[in-house]
Design an enzyme around this catalytic site. Structure first.
Site, PDB file in Angstrom:
ATOM      1  N   SER A 183       0.797  -1.229   0.000  1.00  0.00           N
ATOM      2  CA  SER A 183       0.000   0.000   0.000  1.00  0.00           C
ATOM      3  C   SER A 183       0.829   1.280   0.000  1.00  0.00           C
ATOM      4  O   SER A 183       0.298   2.338  -0.277  1.00  0.00           O
ATOM      5  CB  SER A 183      -0.946  -0.012   1.191  1.00  0.00           C
ATOM      6  OG  SER A 183      -0.192   0.029   2.379  1.00  0.00           O
ATOM      7  N   HIS A 211      -5.552  -4.732  -2.197  1.00  0.00           N
ATOM      8  CA  HIS A 211      -5.251  -3.575  -3.047  1.00  0.00           C
ATOM      9  C   HIS A 211      -5.064  -3.955  -4.516  1.00  0.00           C
ATOM     10  O   HIS A 211      -4.964  -3.078  -5.371  1.00  0.00           O
ATOM     11  CB  HIS A 211      -3.970  -2.874  -2.584  1.00  0.00           C
ATOM     12  CG  HIS A 211      -4.162  -1.964  -1.414  1.00  0.00           C
ATOM     13  ND1 HIS A 211      -4.871  -0.777  -1.498  1.00  0.00           N
ATOM     14  CD2 HIS A 211      -3.748  -2.062  -0.136  1.00  0.00           C
ATOM     15  CE1 HIS A 211      -4.867  -0.196  -0.310  1.00  0.00           C
ATOM     16  NE2 HIS A 211      -4.209  -0.944   0.531  1.00  0.00           N
ATOM     17  N   LYS A 242     -12.682  -2.178  -0.838  1.00  0.00           N
ATOM     18  CA  LYS A 242     -11.866  -1.339  -1.719  1.00  0.00           C
ATOM     19  C   LYS A 242     -12.471  -1.363  -3.133  1.00  0.00           C
ATOM     20  O   LYS A 242     -13.548  -0.813  -3.322  1.00  0.00           O
ATOM     21  CB  LYS A 242     -10.410  -1.795  -1.646  1.00  0.00           C
ATOM     22  CG  LYS A 242      -9.825  -1.499  -0.255  1.00  0.00           C
ATOM     23  CD  LYS A 242      -8.347  -1.789  -0.122  1.00  0.00           C
ATOM     24  CE  LYS A 242      -7.819  -1.302   1.211  1.00  0.00           C
ATOM     25  NZ  LYS A 242      -7.423  -2.376   2.137  1.00  0.00           N
TER      26      LYS A 242
HETATM   27  C1  PLP Z   1      -7.434  -2.802   3.542  1.00  0.00           C
HETATM   28  C2  PLP Z   1      -6.706  -4.059   3.753  1.00  0.00           C
HETATM   29  C3  PLP Z   1      -7.168  -5.030   4.645  1.00  0.00           C
HETATM   30  C4  PLP Z   1      -8.344  -4.801   5.537  1.00  0.00           C
HETATM   31  O1  PLP Z   1      -9.539  -4.908   4.846  1.00  0.00           O
HETATM   32  P1  PLP Z   1     -10.924  -4.662   5.621  1.00  0.00           P
HETATM   33  O2  PLP Z   1     -11.909  -5.465   4.868  1.00  0.00           O
HETATM   34  O3  PLP Z   1     -11.168  -3.192   5.599  1.00  0.00           O
HETATM   35  O4  PLP Z   1     -10.723  -5.178   7.014  1.00  0.00           O
HETATM   36  C5  PLP Z   1      -6.479  -6.221   4.732  1.00  0.00           C
HETATM   37  N1  PLP Z   1      -5.373  -6.450   3.995  1.00  0.00           N
HETATM   38  C6  PLP Z   1      -4.891  -5.522   3.147  1.00  0.00           C
HETATM   39  C7  PLP Z   1      -3.666  -5.823   2.344  1.00  0.00           C
HETATM   40  C8  PLP Z   1      -5.539  -4.301   3.004  1.00  0.00           C
HETATM   41  O5  PLP Z   1      -5.043  -3.385   2.172  1.00  0.00           O
END
Ligand code: PLP
Length: 396
Positions: A183, A211, A242
């Site tokens: 990220s 991501h 996302k």
């Molecule tokens: C955003 C993210 C999460 C968490 O996802 P949620 O569904 O909001 O708990 C987990 N792993 C990665 C790599 C992320 O970027």
């Protein structure tokens, strides 16, 4: 009792504030989207949401959510195995498996839970978990909950990974765990090389596609598609928060027996409520939408390419990216904060990151590009970057 504890908390909060790490929240008074409205009525362009495909305010998903709520109610009031499963949950699990070309899927309240509940049921102190140093916090926490022996390799460093794999031959089973896209730099995990090493050293492979799904790969199906690694990855985790609509929800998808075991033993699944029908119904519609057309993914990719090229031409230093994340490098922590505030003044929301979120001397502005951004939005953001960059002496 609270008096002493309160003083302790006040001092801690003060030190967070002094370190410049205190997180303040901005309240949006509109749906999440490329253009948002703030509490004071001002409008801003949002370049720091994970809304990669622009689905967070999709009329089609809102309609699907409403229909599911009308047909199946508001909440489930139960965990899955007691009486919290509907036909819709099974349909969504199948849709996830179809999307990732896997055998089975298990839903969670969030990907944080999927990662928190994936290791402990599958591995014991006899086994090894080999994890990329930049993996998401939820993977780190999930690994902590499991008794397996831990190995860590520097971000995407295949030599270090190979060394870990050699050492981990001492254990019964080994699993390599990586984010699909990291990220902070927006770099993509070298999945083909990871799978080659896994085969050479007899290890399982897990990737968190949070991501990368919807973004990376020829039609946006993630790192397995990009590196043609179908059948070589045993476990995928991901989020519905996302690219996949931006609400909530997570999943683990992969080999049948692995998913079966998680359904028996994964604690965040067993002891936490099922996803509500509106989320599940909209999720099913979302996968249907993505199967009908690659348009959103294609537009997202076009937007990233456009933004990157214009920013490089303007003289900015941008990390190579193959994802929706563009790291505009500034290298100086106070400058990154000044830069982000000046951008906000121009009506552009971006995030300034510095140590300890990124390594010392690697401060940057992170920009997240969405299919929802129009050419006009992108041009406005680029113009603001150029103006602020000149004012602060970052570019000439
Ligand atoms: C955003 C993210 C999460 C968490 O996802 P949620 O569904 O909001 O708990 C987990 N792993 C990665 C790599 C992320 O970027």
């Amino acid at each position: 009792m609270y008096g002493k504890f309160q003083k302790h908390l006040q001092a801690e909060l003060e030190s967070i504030e002094q370190a410049g790490l205190y997180k303040r929240e901005r309240n949006i008074c509109s749906p999440q989207g490329a253009e948002i409205t703030l509490e004071d009525g001002r409008k801003a362009l949002n370049f720091c949401a994970n809304n990669y495909l622009g689905l967070a305010d999709s009329p089609r998903l809102i309609r699907a959510a409403k229909e599911a709520m009308d047909a199946r109610g508001y909440g489930m009031s139960s965990v899955r195995f007691i009486c919290g499963a509907q036909d819709l949950h099974c349909q969504l699990e199948k849709a996830v498996a179809d999307y990732f070309h896997t055998e089975a899927t298990i839903l969670y309240a969030a990907c944080f839970d999927a990662n928190g509940g994936v290791f402990e049921p599958l591995f014991t102190e006899q086994d090894a978990i080999i994890s990329d140093a930049l993996n998401h916090a939820s993977i780190i926490d999930g690994v902590r909950l499991c008794k397996a022996v831990r190995y860590r390799y520097a971000n995407a460093d295949m030599e270090e990974l190979e060394n870990c794999l050699k050492q981990a031959q001492a254990q019964r089973f080994r699993i390599i765990v990586t984010d699909g896209v990291f990220s902070m730099d927006g770099n993509v995990a070298p999945m083909d090389k990871i799978c080659d090493l896994a085969e050479k050293y007899d290890a399982l492979v897990m990737v968190d596609e949070s991501h990368s799904a919807g973004v990376v790969g020829k039609t946006g199906h993630g790192v397995a598609e990009k590196f043609d690694c179908y059948g070589r990855i045993d476990i995928f985790t991901g989020t519905l928060g996302k690219s996949f609509g931006g609400a909530v929800g997570g999943f683990t998808t992969g080999r049948k027996e692995i998913i079966d075991m998680l359904r028996q033993r994964s604690r965040p699944y067993l002891f936490s409520n099922s996803l509500p029908p509106m989320i599940v119904g909209a999720g099913i519609e979302m996968f249907k939408m993505l199967s009908e057309s690659d348009e959103l993914h294609a537009r997202q990719q076009e937007n990233v390419t456009y933004f990157r090229e214009k920013m490089l031409a303007a003289g900015f230093d941008i990390k190579p990216t193959q994802s929706a994340i563009c790291a505009v490098m500034l290298y100086d922590a106070p400058l990154s904060q000044k830069f982000a505030s000046a951008m906000a003044e121009e009506g552009i929301f971006v995030t300034g990151f510095y140590y300890p979120v990124v390594p010392k001397g690697q401060a940057r502005i992170r920009v997240q590009i969405s299919a929802a951004h129009t050419r006009e939005h992108l041009d406005k953001a680029i113009a603001a970057f150029v103006k602020v960059g000149r004012n602060l002496g970052v570019i000439k």
